[in-house]
Scaffold this active site. Structure first.
Site, short mmCIF file in Angstrom:
data_model
loop_
_atom_site.label_atom_id
_atom_site.label_comp_id
_atom_site.label_asym_id
_atom_site.label_seq_id
_atom_site.Cartn_x
_atom_site.Cartn_y
_atom_site.Cartn_z
N SER A 1 0.95 -1.21 -0.03
CA SER A 1 0.29 -0.48 -0.24
C SER A 1 1.30 1.08 0.41
O SER A 1 1.86 1.83 1.10
CB SER A 1 -0.87 0.29 1.33
N HIS B 1 -1.67 -1.50 -4.30
CA HIS B 1 -2.47 -1.35 -3.45
C HIS B 1 -3.00 0.42 -3.93
O HIS B 1 -1.82 1.29 -2.69
CB HIS B 1 -2.59 -1.87 -2.04
N ASP C 1 -4.99 2.93 -1.50
CA ASP C 1 -6.09 3.34 -1.02
C ASP C 1 -6.55 5.48 -0.12
O ASP C 1 -5.86 6.14 -1.05
CB ASP C 1 -5.77 3.83 0.20
N MET D 1 -9.81 7.82 -0.41
CA MET D 1 -10.15 8.25 0.69
C MET D 1 -10.79 9.40 0.64
O MET D 1 -10.11 10.49 -0.20
CB MET D 1 -9.24 8.05 2.53
N HIS E 1 -8.77 0.50 -4.03
CA HIS E 1 -9.20 0.42 -2.69
C HIS E 1 -10.20 1.28 -2.03
O HIS E 1 -9.49 2.78 -1.63
CB HIS E 1 -8.55 -0.30 -1.50
N MET F 1 -12.05 4.25 -0.11
CA MET F 1 -13.27 3.88 1.05
C MET F 1 -14.04 5.97 1.35
O MET F 1 -13.27 6.29 1.23
CB MET F 1 -11.62 4.37 1.90
N MET G 1 -10.77 -5.92 5.81
CA MET G 1 -10.21 -4.65 7.06
C MET G 1 -9.92 -5.62 8.58
O MET G 1 -10.67 -5.27 9.20
CB MET G 1 -11.06 -3.67 6.79
N ASP H 1 -6.19 -5.95 4.61
CA ASP H 1 -5.43 -4.88 5.09
C ASP H 1 -5.29 -4.75 6.12
O ASP H 1 -6.55 -4.24 7.02
CB ASP H 1 -6.55 -4.55 3.92
C1 DX5 Z 1 -6.23 1.55 5.87
C2 DX5 Z 1 -5.29 1.49 4.08
C3 DX5 Z 1 -4.88 0.38 3.99
C4 DX5 Z 1 -3.20 0.60 4.96
C5 DX5 Z 1 -2.00 0.02 5.52
O1 DX5 Z 1 -6.82 2.43 5.72
O2 DX5 Z 1 -6.51 0.49 3.71
O3 DX5 Z 1 -4.44 -0.02 3.19
O4 DX5 Z 1 -2.59 1.53 3.70
O5 DX5 Z 1 -1.80 0.37 6.80
P1 DX5 Z 1 0.08 -0.75 7.18
O6 DX5 Z 1 -0.05 -1.94 6.09
O7 DX5 Z 1 0.99 0.64 7.83
O8 DX5 Z 1 -1.30 -1.26 8.64
ZN ZN Z 2 -6.39 -1.06 1.90
#
Ligand code: DX5
Ligand code: ZN
Length: 226
Positions: free
Chosen positions: A11, A36, A38, A40, A69, A71, A140, A179
């Site tokens: 990620s 990956h 993220d 948001m 992903h 969010m 998650m 994740d």
């Molecule tokens: C959190 C994200 C993850 C995050 C994971 O909301 O969806 O993908 O980057 O990071 P680590 O591996 O540091 O928990």
């Molecule tokens: Zn993620």
């Protein structure tokens, strides 16, 4: 557990956003199978990250598929933009989608892999009616929003329960992704529970050598899976 190929999805949330190309190359050199990404929106989660223009730039440099992903509160509205930008896998949260069956069909119709994501407090039963339709499930193991959080161990029971649910639905080929909070101390337990795609952010990009960190996680996962 039969022999399975466990794939690693670094990620980039924990990478240096001013040097994403180098971060991606470092992870790929360590054997990353996906990148990956993220996304948001500051509504569904209390953080804001990146949108389609950045995904488009990442797509130009990444050699492996992009696992995006979402969010965000309105994934139906933005799914197409992320696919156009280069997403190869697109996952959406069950918590924001009242018409999940339609959303999954729509994403598949865009020609990419459609995944559903469950927050730590979301029960496995939320997947029951869609288990036969999904291309993958993302569990998650932290509350989404930030990298570097502590792994929630109860997530592993969910992984095992979801594996059973997917198999009963005749969807044996759909992998489970995990994740949040994954590192060398718990990756073996995750794989043992049935995880086939492992996301890791801080364990890779906060490490002194992200290439070596990616390789170490991949080797640790392979040791359990084989
Ligand atoms: C959190 C994200 C993850 C995050 C994971 O909301 O969806 O993908 O980057 O990071 P680590 O591996 O540091 O928990
Ligand atoms: Zn993620």
């Amino acid at each position: 557990m039969t022999a399975r190929q466990v794939r690693i999805a670094p990620s980039i949330l924990s990478a240096d956003f001013a040097a994403l190309g180098a971060a991606i190359a470092a992870a790929e050199n360590g054997g990353a199978d996906f990148i990956h990404v993220d996304v948001m929106d500051g509504h569904f989660v209390p953080n804001i990250t990146i949108g389609p223009p950045v995904v488009k730039s990442i797509k130009r440099v990444a050699r492996v598929p992009l696992d995006v992903h979402l969010m965000i509160t309105d994934p139906d509205k933005y799914a197409e933009a992320f696919v156009d930008a280069g997403a190869d896998m697109l996952s959406v949260h069950v918590e924001v989608l009242p018409h999940l069956h339609r959303s999954i069909a729509f994403i598949k119709g865009l020609g990419v892999k459609a995944g559903v994501v469950l927050n730590p407090s979301t029960p496995v039963v939320a997947l029951e009616e869609i288990a036969g339709e999904v291309d993958f499930v993302l569990v998650m193991s932290v509350n989404p929003g930030f990298g570097g959080q502590k792994f929630i161990p109860k997530s592993l029971q969910k992984v095992t329960a979801i594996r059973g649910m997917l198999d009963r639905a005749g969807n044996r080929s759909a992998p489970i992704e995990i994740d949040g909070g994954i590192d060398l101390s718990n990756i073996a337990r995750a794989v043992d529970a049935g995880v086939e795609i492992v996301v890791a952010g801080s364990a890779i990009f906060n490490a002194p050598d992200p290439t070596a960190a990616t390789k170490a996680l991949k080797d640790a996962a392979a040791a359990v899976a084989s």
